[in-house]
Write an enzyme that holds these catalytic residues in place. Sequence first.
Site, PDB file in Angstrom:
ATOM      1  NE  ARG A   1       3.900   9.033 -23.265  1.00 18.31           N
ATOM      2  CZ  ARG A   1       2.838   9.972 -22.780  1.00 18.31           C
ATOM      3  NH1 ARG A   1       2.132   9.817 -21.825  1.00 18.31           N
ATOM      4  NH2 ARG A   1       3.161  11.245 -23.245  1.00 18.31           N
TER       5      ARG A   1
ATOM      6  CD  GLU B   1       8.897   0.655  -1.075  1.00 22.52           C
ATOM      7  OE1 GLU B   1       8.926   1.817  -1.011  1.00 22.52           O
ATOM      8  OE2 GLU B   1       8.445   0.135   0.008  1.00 22.52           O
TER       9      GLU B   1
ATOM     10  CG  ASP C   1       5.547  -4.607   2.425  1.00 23.13           C
ATOM     11  OD1 ASP C   1       4.963  -3.952   1.506  1.00 23.13           O
ATOM     12  OD2 ASP C   1       6.383  -4.090   3.294  1.00 23.13           O
TER      13      ASP C   1
ATOM     14  N   GLY D   1       9.472   5.164  16.890  1.00 16.06           N
ATOM     15  CA  GLY D   1       9.377   5.591  18.091  1.00 16.06           C
ATOM     16  C   GLY D   1      10.383   5.080  19.204  1.00 16.06           C
TER      17      GLY D   1
ATOM     18  N   GLY E   1       3.131   0.813  10.088  1.00 19.90           N
ATOM     19  CA  GLY E   1       2.373   1.431   8.969  1.00 19.90           C
ATOM     20  C   GLY E   1       1.016   0.919   9.081  1.00 19.90           C
TER      21      GLY E   1
ATOM     22  CG  MET F   1       4.437   0.638  -0.771  1.00 11.31           C
ATOM     23  SD  MET F   1       3.765   1.100   0.693  1.00 11.31           S
ATOM     24  CE  MET F   1       3.775   2.729   0.899  1.00 11.31           C
TER      25      MET F   1
END
Length: 354
Positions: A166, A226, A131, A71, A6, A173
């Site tokens: 709220r 996530e 990350d 790939g 990425g 990520m």
Amino acid sequence: MLTGGGDAPGLNAVIRAVVKTATNIYGWKVVGVEDGFEGLLGETLTRPLDAADVRGLLPRGGTILGTVSRGHFATQPGGIKDDSVYREAIRNCERLGLDALIVIGGEGSQRTAYDFSQMGLPVVGVPKTIDNDLVGTDMTFGFDTAMEFATQAIDRLHTTAESHDRVMVVEVMGRDVGWIALQAGVAGGADVILIPEIPFYIEKAAATVAQRDASGAHFSIVVVAEGAHPAGGAQVYQDSGEPDRPRRLGGMSERVCEGLHQLTGKETRAVVLGHLQRGGRPTPLDRALASAYGSAAVRAIAKEKFGHMVALRNNEIVTVPLEECVMSIKCVPANHYLIGVARDLSISFAGEND
């Protein structure tokens, strides 16, 4: 050199540093491989790089060489890899007259680099991932920019959450680690942080929201990696995956929203930052770190430190054997200082010990 996996802010800064160091200091020629390792197959996709090609790259996001996340070099289910594509790539490197290969990428790309080094290709790795989960280095470039963007998003959500009383659930990520969620959550003043390393209980997250409501704070900010998952439960995926692509994570923020609404009766909203964390201009820290890594990678080649990755350790740029960097990932340890800081600040992880 090539960029794999990425994209992350700072890739172009590494490319620039490699070209300038190699040409200015050593008088070497630099070849860029396009589309990651895939560019080493078939007729190959390469381009010469000189000072003119990298002029103005320092503040630019993305990568001028392109990249591929999946790939022919991806490990297949069961840990199987296709050795034939590695041999083809090595033959093409020899045909192109390449003396060494710099691999700029995260854990998956560095694992492929390690496999190449085991087959005799002279390789030097450069650690990249937003990350920050790569073992062997204190910090990967790209992380600081992603963390800053996530923090800014949390800052913005504070005002709208307070205006409408709220609960805002922000998904960042972090497939297997919670570095972005932890650091952006603390920096952004979150009330609950949910990370993969600490399985959560939705009831405990709801209790934090209820306690704030009772104290007069009628809004809450929840930051969710996530890959976070409830105790005894599993991660949430968008799809079932395919033979050549793993399942994509996504949806935990919606799941948390539903649970908090049911338990508290509060109006909840989910915001998924997604690929916004990968894009844009790198921060000054990421530009400097990426530049240091690029320069160090060239110097590592000059010293024939092949099969190594450049890394930041104790504020020094060093080289680390690739083997040490690819056998596991760097998770947030239970005793990390920010875990303690967060709890001192009444931030809940909704875990067993919260």
